[in-house]
Every structure is written in structure tokens, then in C-alpha cells.
Design an enzyme around this catalytic site. Structure first.
Site, PDB file in Angstrom:
ATOM      1  N   ARG A 109       0.863  -1.175   0.000  1.00  0.00           N
ATOM      2  CA  ARG A 109       0.000   0.000   0.000  1.00  0.00           C
ATOM      3  C   ARG A 109       0.899   1.224   0.000  1.00  0.00           C
ATOM      4  O   ARG A 109       2.114   1.095   0.045  1.00  0.00           O
ATOM      5  CB  ARG A 109      -1.028   0.002   1.144  1.00  0.00           C
ATOM      6  CG  ARG A 109      -0.736  -0.771   2.373  1.00  0.00           C
ATOM      7  CD  ARG A 109       0.350  -0.190   3.236  1.00  0.00           C
ATOM      8  NE  ARG A 109       0.157   1.233   3.442  1.00  0.00           N
ATOM      9  CZ  ARG A 109       1.102   2.100   3.674  1.00  0.00           C
ATOM     10  NH1 ARG A 109       2.363   1.716   3.739  1.00  0.00           N
ATOM     11  NH2 ARG A 109       0.843   3.374   3.856  1.00  0.00           N
ATOM     12  N   GLY A 110       0.285   2.413  -0.054  1.00  0.00           N
ATOM     13  CA  GLY A 110       1.094   3.623  -0.209  1.00  0.00           C
ATOM     14  C   GLY A 110       1.205   3.913  -1.701  1.00  0.00           C
ATOM     15  O   GLY A 110       1.514   3.003  -2.494  1.00  0.00           O
ATOM     16  N   ALA A 111       0.949   5.176  -2.062  1.00  0.00           N
ATOM     17  CA  ALA A 111       0.785   5.511  -3.483  1.00  0.00           C
ATOM     18  C   ALA A 111       1.944   5.048  -4.384  1.00  0.00           C
ATOM     19  O   ALA A 111       1.716   4.330  -5.370  1.00  0.00           O
ATOM     20  CB  ALA A 111       0.535   7.006  -3.604  1.00  0.00           C
ATOM     21  N   ARG A 124      -7.455  -0.133  -6.482  1.00  0.00           N
ATOM     22  CA  ARG A 124      -7.614   0.954  -5.495  1.00  0.00           C
ATOM     23  C   ARG A 124      -7.817   2.259  -6.263  1.00  0.00           C
ATOM     24  O   ARG A 124      -7.055   2.564  -7.180  1.00  0.00           O
ATOM     25  CB  ARG A 124      -6.376   1.052  -4.581  1.00  0.00           C
ATOM     26  CG  ARG A 124      -6.212  -0.216  -3.758  1.00  0.00           C
ATOM     27  CD  ARG A 124      -5.547  -0.061  -2.447  1.00  0.00           C
ATOM     28  NE  ARG A 124      -6.105   0.895  -1.544  1.00  0.00           N
ATOM     29  CZ  ARG A 124      -5.403   1.399  -0.511  1.00  0.00           C
ATOM     30  NH1 ARG A 124      -4.145   1.045  -0.326  1.00  0.00           N
ATOM     31  NH2 ARG A 124      -5.963   2.252   0.312  1.00  0.00           N
ATOM     32  N   ASP A 127      -1.590  10.848  -1.810  1.00  0.00           N
ATOM     33  CA  ASP A 127      -2.033   9.815  -2.744  1.00  0.00           C
ATOM     34  C   ASP A 127      -2.371  10.397  -4.104  1.00  0.00           C
ATOM     35  O   ASP A 127      -2.318   9.723  -5.122  1.00  0.00           O
ATOM     36  CB  ASP A 127      -3.243   9.064  -2.183  1.00  0.00           C
ATOM     37  CG  ASP A 127      -2.774   8.143  -1.073  1.00  0.00           C
ATOM     38  OD1 ASP A 127      -2.577   8.622   0.058  1.00  0.00           O
ATOM     39  OD2 ASP A 127      -2.539   6.957  -1.366  1.00  0.00           O
ATOM     40  N   ASN A 139      -4.945  12.549   0.868  1.00  0.00           N
ATOM     41  CA  ASN A 139      -4.060  11.683   1.670  1.00  0.00           C
ATOM     42  C   ASN A 139      -4.941  10.955   2.682  1.00  0.00           C
ATOM     43  O   ASN A 139      -6.158  11.190   2.764  1.00  0.00           O
ATOM     44  CB  ASN A 139      -2.956  12.506   2.346  1.00  0.00           C
ATOM     45  CG  ASN A 139      -1.847  11.626   2.888  1.00  0.00           C
ATOM     46  OD1 ASN A 139      -1.328  10.751   2.191  1.00  0.00           O
ATOM     47  ND2 ASN A 139      -1.473  11.815   4.143  1.00  0.00           N
ATOM     48  N   LYS A 140      -4.322  10.111   3.481  1.00  0.00           N
ATOM     49  CA  LYS A 140      -5.064   9.271   4.421  1.00  0.00           C
ATOM     50  C   LYS A 140      -6.050  10.071   5.263  1.00  0.00           C
ATOM     51  O   LYS A 140      -5.739  11.178   5.701  1.00  0.00           O
ATOM     52  CB  LYS A 140      -4.057   8.541   5.316  1.00  0.00           C
ATOM     53  CG  LYS A 140      -4.639   7.563   6.321  1.00  0.00           C
ATOM     54  CD  LYS A 140      -5.584   6.565   5.708  1.00  0.00           C
ATOM     55  CE  LYS A 140      -4.968   5.744   4.598  1.00  0.00           C
ATOM     56  NZ  LYS A 140      -5.961   4.932   3.859  1.00  0.00           N
TER      57      LYS A 140
HETATM   58  O1  MRU Z   1      -4.402   3.300   2.354  1.00  0.00           O
HETATM   59  P1  MRU Z   1      -2.913   3.425   2.253  1.00  0.00           P
HETATM   60  O2  MRU Z   1      -2.191   2.818   3.414  1.00  0.00           O
HETATM   61  O3  MRU Z   1      -2.393   2.960   0.927  1.00  0.00           O
HETATM   62  O4  MRU Z   1      -2.683   4.982   2.325  1.00  0.00           O
HETATM   63  C1  MRU Z   1      -1.375   5.498   2.273  1.00  0.00           C
HETATM   64  C2  MRU Z   1      -1.312   6.939   2.501  1.00  0.00           C
HETATM   65  O5  MRU Z   1      -2.281   7.637   2.635  1.00  0.00           O
HETATM   66  C3  MRU Z   1       0.046   7.535   2.458  1.00  0.00           C
HETATM   67  O6  MRU Z   1       0.152   8.591   3.373  1.00  0.00           O
HETATM   68  C4  MRU Z   1       0.242   8.040   1.031  1.00  0.00           C
HETATM   69  O7  MRU Z   1       0.103   6.998   0.105  1.00  0.00           O
HETATM   70  C5  MRU Z   1       1.503   8.699   0.837  1.00  0.00           C
HETATM   71  S1  MRU Z   1       2.686   7.500   0.662  1.00  0.00           S
HETATM   72  C6  MRU Z   1       4.110   7.746   0.213  1.00  0.00           C
END
Ligand code: MRU
Length: 348
Positions: free
Chosen positions: A53-55, A90, A242, A252-253
């Protein structure tokens, strides 16, 4: 970055077998389990259930997924099927579409027999470039942190949200990359890590990373952030992204927006760190145009598998929120530091 002193990437290409190893993030922080991905199906599953996970990491993983897809069926139909399946995993992180488009652009004009190798090579390039970009943005971010004056004697107090460290990218991370660079440069830093309900990426992943790199940090409940900002206990917030619009709105989250509001109310700089591949130049209004992933109600009604609300309670689970550009002090990218109004300079 390091686990038990050994350097790893969050996704590692195994060139001889043309497969990849990923660290299964659903098992962290207690179990470090490397898992092999060698099919389209397994890659799509790993992204949807958030083993990765993470963009930026979603993007790099999807690029390898497209390789697996065309390795299984290299026809135009096979390519389209793999592209659509991966894109549907996603919805919010734009790096997913960016990486899929990039691989498709390279392989579509080729004869089917040449597609798989070209896709593998492009996915490897995307991975390597992500590492370089995050290292570079960390160096730019370090320069920014070096200019900050701590509000009180002691370490520079930084607050982050979710996990935007190396586990969210191929390596180095986005929001955490400047912090890793600051630590390496000998700066005294301390990080407030918000737990990030409902999935707990802050507690499980960011604390895991910071502990492994030996960086002082303290876990807080999400609700504690405004209180710490109000008391002058935070010198700057740094988060990842994201998707960023051409005008600087940031998805973002979930919970990022509340931190940005509180930071602004208390005059604390709010930094967003991301590679340029996270900017979606096709949209300008984040609240209107960024699709927000809706996840299962059970992630909210349950904590570590135990239900915390009366049976049958309905829950809403928006996985991301949008912070308007007006609340962002500076974007930290591999091409340098820019304010929201200067963001367009990065578009070339
Ligand atoms: O749902 P996730 O865990 O994929 O969400 C990740 C985030 O929101 C991160 O903060 C975002 O992707 C930045 S990552 C380098």
C-alpha cells in the site's frame, strides 16, 4: 531502508525468475514475511487487500502486475484485461494509473512476443526511479528542516500521519525521507506518529520503520494531534500524498485534513512530500474530482478482530480526505521545494 540492520526495498525484483518479493504489510509489525508475486491475480490481490500500500508502492507493484498480465497473455485483449483489473484495485492513489499508463505506452506498439520483456524492464525502471526520486526529495526536505527553529529546547518536533515511509514506496519514503536524511545528517529529531485508525498504518508501519532506523518517536491517538499542535509541541507536520491536483489540493489518508486545519490555526508549517508522479495534472479541484476509496464498515466497527460497537452498528469508512492547497505550506518533491501556487512549474 533497514530491517534488523539489513537494507531492503519494499518490493524487490528477482531478475532470474522474473518475479517480485514483497513484504506483506498486513502482518507487520509483528511478523516480517516476504511473499513472492508471480501472477496477475496474486498482484491484484496484494494491492486490494493492502499487502502492499502507499501511493508510489502501489504504482510500482501494478507495473510488475502488468508484466505478469502480458506474460500470461500478450494479446491486445490480455493487455486490456490486465490493465483494467489492476486499475480497479484501489481508486485514489494516482500513481497506480500513472505506472500502468507508462508501461502500456511502452508495450502497446510492440509485437505480442516482445511485450513481456519490455514490460518487465519498464517496471524495473519505475522501481529504480522511485528510489532515486524519494532519495532526492529527502535531500530537498532536509534543507527545509535545517531552516526550522525548534519552538522549545531539544529535538525538532515533527508530526506525521499514516505511513509515508519506505514501506509506502519502493525505498526511502516520501514524508519520512527528509526525516531519514535529517537523522543521517546528525540532526536531533523526534516524530509524533498518529495511529491512523482504522487500519493503523501509523502504529504498525511508521513506528516499525522508525524503530528499525533508530529514530526517536512517540505514538499518539489520532485525536491527540490538535492538542499537541495547540501546546506548541510540534515544529512542523510532514505527510505524504495519494493524489495532488494541478492546483495543489492533496488527497491523503483520512485525518490529514484535520491535522492541516489544526496546524494552520496554530501557525505550524504543513509540508506535503511526494514524487511528481503523484500529481494528477488532469484535475484541478480535489474535493470535486478525486475519487475517495470507501472501505469495509468492519474496519471501523472492529479493532484487531474484536467488535467495538453494538452488533449491527453501521459505519462509514472513507479511506482518504482532501486538504485544500491553501493549507499546504510547501510541497517537497524530487524537483525541489514549491508552494502550491508554484506547483505548475513542475509540469514538463
Ligand atoms: O491506504 P494506504 O495505506 O495505501 O494509504 C497510504 C497513505 O495515505 C500515504 O500517506 C500516502 O500513500 C503517501 S505514501 C508515500
Amino acid at each position: 531502508m533497514k530491517i534488523s540492520g539489513r537494507w531492503h526495498r519494499a518490493i524487490e525484483a528477482q531478475h532470474s525468475e522474473r518475479c517480485v518479493s514483497i513484504l506483506d504489510q498486513t502482518l507487520l509489525p509483528h511478523t516480517v514475511d516476504w511473499r513472492t508475486l508471480n501472477s496477475l491475480e496474486a498482484t491484484a490481490e496484494a494491492i486490494s487487500v493492502m499487502r502492499v500500500r502507499g501511493a508510489p508502492l502501489i504504482g510500482a507493484t501494478a507495473a510488475f502486475g502488468l508484466y505478469f498480465g502480458v506474460n500470461e497473455s500478450a494479446s491486445d485483449e490480455g493487455l486490456a484485461l490486465a490493465y483494467d483489473k489492476l486499475l480497479a484495485t484501489r481508486p485514489t492513489a494516482v500513481n497506480l494509473r500513472w505506472a500502468l499508463d507508462r508501461v502500456r505506452r511502452v508495450i502497446q506498439p510492440l509485437a505480442p512476443s516482445e511485450r513481456a520483456l519490455a514490460a518487465w524492464e519498464e517496471a524495473c525502471r519505475i522501481s529504480d526511479e522511485d528510489v532515486a526520486a524519494n532519495k532526492q526529495l529527502g535531500e530537498h526536505g532536509l534543507a527545509l528542516l535545517q531552516q526550522l527553529k525548534p519552538r522549545s529546547p531539544g529535538p525538532l518536533q515533527l508530526m506525521t500521519h499514516c505511513n509515508a515511509g519506505w514501506l509506502a514506496t519502493v525505498d526511502w519514503g516520501t514524508a519520512l525521507s527528509p526525516i531519514y536524511h535529517a537523522h543521517e545528517a546528525g540532526m536531533d529529531v523526534h516524530v509524533w506518529v498518529s495511529e491512523t485508525r482504522p487500519r493503523g498504518q501509523g502504529a504498525a508501519l511508521t513506528c516499525f520503520e522508525l524503530k528499525e532506523q533508530g529514530i526517536p518517536h512517540t505514538l499518539i491517538s489520532d485525536n491527540n494531534a490538535g492538542h499537541l499542535l495547540q501546546r506548541g509541541l510540534v515544529d512542523a507536520c510532514i505527510v505524504g500524498a495519494d493524489r495532488v491536483t494541478s492546483t495543489g489540493d492533496v488527497a491523503n489518508k483520512i485525518g490529514t485534513y484535520m491535522k492541516a486545519l489544526a496546524a494552520s490555526a496554530h501557525g505550524v508549517p504543513f509540508y506535503v512530500a511526494m514524487p511528481v508522479s503523484t500529481i494528477d495534472w488532469t484535475i484541478s479541484d480535489g474535493i470535486r474530482d478525486i475519487p475517495i476509496e470507501q472501505r469495509a464498515e468492519s474496519e471501523v466497527t472492529h479493532l484487531a478482530g474484536v467488535d467495538i460497537a453494538p452488533v449491527g452498528t453501521r459505519a462509514r469508512n472513507d479511506a482518504f480526505d482532501v486538504t485544500p492547497a491553501s493549507l499546504v505550506t510547501t510541497f517537497i518533491t524530487e524537483r525541489g521545494l514549491v508552494t502550491p501556487t508554484e506547483l505548475h512549474r513542475l509540469h514538463f
